[in-house]
Motif scaffolding. Structure first.
Motif, mmCIF file in Angstrom:
data_model
loop_
_atom_site.group_PDB
_atom_site.id
_atom_site.type_symbol
_atom_site.label_atom_id
_atom_site.label_comp_id
_atom_site.label_asym_id
_atom_site.label_seq_id
_atom_site.Cartn_x
_atom_site.Cartn_y
_atom_site.Cartn_z
ATOM 1 N N GLY A 126 1.694 41.484 -12.671
ATOM 2 C CA GLY A 126 1.299 40.397 -12.022
ATOM 3 C C GLY A 126 1.213 39.058 -12.485
ATOM 4 O O GLY A 126 1.686 38.008 -11.518
ATOM 5 N N THR A 127 0.781 38.895 -13.648
ATOM 6 C CA THR A 127 0.747 37.710 -14.473
ATOM 7 C C THR A 127 2.029 36.986 -14.591
ATOM 8 O O THR A 127 2.333 35.554 -14.443
ATOM 9 C CB THR A 127 -0.264 37.318 -15.733
ATOM 10 N N VAL A 128 2.927 37.703 -15.250
ATOM 11 C CA VAL A 128 4.368 37.292 -15.502
ATOM 12 C C VAL A 128 5.001 36.911 -14.115
ATOM 13 O O VAL A 128 5.597 35.677 -14.040
ATOM 14 C CB VAL A 128 5.061 38.384 -15.857
ATOM 15 N N CYS A 129 4.842 37.467 -12.700
ATOM 16 C CA CYS A 129 5.416 37.147 -11.789
ATOM 17 C C CYS A 129 4.729 35.871 -11.110
ATOM 18 O O CYS A 129 5.204 34.951 -10.498
ATOM 19 C CB CYS A 129 5.368 38.441 -10.581
ATOM 20 N N PHE A 130 3.377 35.578 -11.225
ATOM 21 C CA PHE A 130 2.537 34.570 -11.024
ATOM 22 C C PHE A 130 3.237 33.393 -11.664
ATOM 23 O O PHE A 130 3.233 32.525 -11.012
ATOM 24 C CB PHE A 130 1.083 34.627 -11.444
ATOM 25 N N PHE A 131 3.595 33.621 -12.990
ATOM 26 C CA PHE A 131 4.225 32.397 -13.632
ATOM 27 C C PHE A 131 5.364 31.966 -13.043
ATOM 28 O O PHE A 131 6.067 30.988 -12.981
ATOM 29 C CB PHE A 131 4.466 32.895 -15.144
ATOM 30 N N GLY B 209 2.036 38.721 -6.757
ATOM 31 C CA GLY B 209 2.050 37.783 -7.807
ATOM 32 C C GLY B 209 3.270 36.655 -7.612
ATOM 33 O O GLY B 209 3.158 35.498 -7.702
ATOM 34 N N ILE B 210 4.300 37.102 -7.192
ATOM 35 C CA ILE B 210 5.768 36.335 -7.084
ATOM 36 C C ILE B 210 5.717 35.518 -6.188
ATOM 37 O O ILE B 210 6.577 34.385 -5.896
ATOM 38 C CB ILE B 210 6.956 37.376 -7.105
ATOM 39 N N LYS C 9 10.637 29.265 -3.591
ATOM 40 C CA LYS C 9 10.409 30.162 -2.624
ATOM 41 C C LYS C 9 9.939 31.605 -2.866
ATOM 42 O O LYS C 9 10.414 31.752 -4.300
ATOM 43 C CB LYS C 9 11.764 30.295 -1.527
ATOM 44 N N SER C 10 9.185 32.443 -2.418
ATOM 45 C CA SER C 10 9.045 33.884 -2.811
ATOM 46 C C SER C 10 10.311 34.506 -3.287
ATOM 47 O O SER C 10 11.226 34.959 -2.223
ATOM 48 C CB SER C 10 8.183 34.307 -1.842
ATOM 49 N N LEU C 11 10.386 35.328 -4.144
ATOM 50 C CA LEU C 11 11.625 35.867 -4.813
ATOM 51 C C LEU C 11 11.072 37.438 -4.795
ATOM 52 O O LEU C 11 10.945 37.734 -5.844
ATOM 53 C CB LEU C 11 12.108 35.294 -5.924
#
Length: 261
Positions: free
Chosen positions: A171-176, A91-92, A183-185
């Motif tokens: 996953g949705t929190v990380c998607f936000f 997600g992130i 950049k991907s964290l």
């Protein structure tokens, strides 16, 4: 649909590695129960004397001396944590990688709109999480069959539904977050997952921070609670579902107005 197929293709190696890692480790631990069966009662008695730690691990409600208790307190914890870490990593990076990889200027020139991009990428995220859970659950069921043992089917299904919801929330929190950054964290995603996991354990043993349970999705996906109470905490699950909707909507809004560098 083309974007969805592309995302599924890009994530297939990660999905395979995480599914086999989580599934086979838990599958092996289920089979390991037979070799521990003779001494498991002594182990259960030792863990029951750990006080607050027993409550944090759910051993005050379930006994390790039974396969159901062993599954609810040990196997389920590994499944929850492994599945949530996979959801967070995927997600992130699923939106942020377009900007960090300098492919956003190519993707966003097509006449589809950013909402289209967000929707299909999120659908790919959901599909990956669901596939991991389906395969892992199948492996666990195979383990029970090979041992000639069983656990209560209704509680098993209820737990895995709660675990799936929890992983979707993470996953949705990380998607936000992915929609907000450039950049991907990955470290941030894993750190957030471990924070949720630790917060669940802490709020169970420290009464002063009991309300923290509303912040961590691991609370309603606790297998020991579900197996002991015979039900899922509907209020907490509803809070989790609400967070999923809010975070997806926020990701849609932020990404649609984002100024790509």
């Amino acid at each position: 649909m083309v974007l969805y197929k592309h995302e599924m293709k890009m994530s297939r190696k990660s999905l395979l590695i995480w599914t086999l890692s989580v599934g086979l480790i838990c599958f092996g631990c289920i089979l390991l129960y037979t070799s521990l069966e003779e001494s498991i009662q002594e182990i259960a008695d030792s863990f029951s004397d750990l006080g607050a730690m027993s409550a944090a691990l759910g051993m005050d409600k379930m006994s390790l001396a039974t396969l159901q208790g062993y599954y609810a307190t040990e196997i389920a914890m590994m499944h929850n944590l492994g599945g949530a870490m996979f959801a967070a990593i995927l997600g992130i990076g699923i939106l942020a990688k377009e900007e960090s990889g300098h492919t956003a200027e190519f993707l966003c020139v097509f006449p589809v709109g950013r909402g289209y991009i967000v929707f299909w990428k999120y659908l790919a995220l959901i599909s990956n999480i669901v596939l991991l859970n389906l395969v892992c659950t199948g492996l666990y069921a195979l383990g029970f069959v090979m041992m000639g043992e069983s656990v209560e089917g209704k509680m098993l299904i209820l737990y895995h539904l709660a675990s799936l919801l929890m992983q979707l929330e993470v996953g949705t929190v990380c998607f936000f977050l992915s929609a907000c950054v450039k950049k991907s964290l990955m470290g941030a995603g894993l750190g957030l997952t471990l924070f949720f996991f630790a917060a669940d354990m802490m709020c169970r043993v420290v009464p002063a921070i009991e309300d923290v349970k509303y912040l961590t999705p691991f609370y309603y996906a606790n297998a020991a609670d579900i197996f002991a109470d015979g039900k899922m905490n509907k209020v907490m699950a509803a809070v989790g579902a609400g967070i999923i909707v809010l975070c997806y909507g926020a990701a849609h809004w932020v990404y649609g107005r984002k100024d790509f560098s």
